[in-house]
Design a protein around this motif. Structure first.
Motif, PDB file in Angstrom:
ATOM      1  N   UNK A   5     -17.795  59.199 -20.880  1.00 17.79           N
ATOM      2  CA  UNK A   5     -18.175  58.800 -19.524  1.00 17.79           C
ATOM      3  C   UNK A   5     -17.684  57.391 -19.234  1.00 17.79           C
ATOM      4  N   UNK A   6     -17.878  56.477 -20.183  1.00 12.97           N
ATOM      5  CA  UNK A   6     -17.433  55.090 -19.991  1.00 12.97           C
ATOM      6  C   UNK A   6     -15.923  55.040 -19.801  1.00 12.97           C
ATOM      7  N   UNK A   7     -15.189  55.845 -20.543  1.00 10.27           N
ATOM      8  CA  UNK A   7     -13.732  55.900 -20.395  1.00 10.27           C
ATOM      9  C   UNK A   7     -13.354  56.377 -18.993  1.00 10.27           C
ATOM     10  N   UNK A  44     -15.716  45.350 -20.408  1.00 13.56           N
ATOM     11  CA  UNK A  44     -16.141  44.796 -21.702  1.00 13.56           C
ATOM     12  C   UNK A  44     -17.456  45.382 -22.180  1.00 13.56           C
ATOM     13  N   UNK A  45     -18.100  46.160 -21.319  1.00 18.84           N
ATOM     14  CA  UNK A  45     -19.459  46.585 -21.605  1.00 18.84           C
ATOM     15  C   UNK A  45     -19.596  47.893 -22.346  1.00 18.84           C
ATOM     16  N   UNK A  46     -20.858  48.239 -22.532  1.00 17.65           N
ATOM     17  CA  UNK A  46     -21.217  49.505 -23.138  1.00 17.65           C
ATOM     18  C   UNK A  46     -22.355  50.112 -22.329  1.00 17.65           C
ATOM     19  N   UNK A  61     -25.696  55.265 -14.810  1.00 20.26           N
ATOM     20  CA  UNK A  61     -25.501  54.640 -16.112  1.00 20.26           C
ATOM     21  C   UNK A  61     -25.688  53.135 -16.014  1.00 20.26           C
ATOM     22  N   UNK A  62     -26.420  52.590 -16.979  1.00 23.81           N
ATOM     23  CA  UNK A  62     -26.645  51.142 -17.056  1.00 23.81           C
ATOM     24  C   UNK A  62     -25.669  50.579 -18.080  1.00 23.81           C
TER      25      UNK A  62
END
Length: 93
Positions: A5-7, A44-46, A61-62
């Motif tokens: 999801x982050x990608x 830069x986050x997660x 998403x946080x």
């Protein structure tokens, strides 16, 4: 856990395929952040957690990351029905 999801979020951000809510723009301004800080926070986050919106049932998403100056920022996003990333809100910690 949410790497895929982050990608997806990062790819859409890189393509400028996102929108910001008025609330996010107001919060960004209140905290003295630029859109580049918000983007940097996502790049830069997660993802810390996935939340389910009570009204729409959509997942949001946080993401916690760093601004250009190295401050800690959290960005709440969702993948909208149009496929765009929707930046719901942003705030400094």
């Amino acid at each position: 856990m949410f790497d895929n999801i982050l990608q997806q979020i990062r790819e859409k951000l890189d393509q400028r395929f996102y929108v910001m809510t008025l609330h996010a723009e107001e919060e960004m301004e209140d905290d003295g952040l630029s859109i580049l800080d918000v983007e940097q926070g996502i790049f830069t986050g997660e993802i810390l957690e996935r939340q389910k919106d009570r009204n729409t049932g959509e997942f949001k998403y946080r993401i916690r990351g760093s601004t250009l100056e190295g401050d800690v920022v959290e960005v709440i996003v969702k993948l909208g029905l149009t496929g765009k990333v929707v930046i719901i809100t942003v705030y400094l910690l």
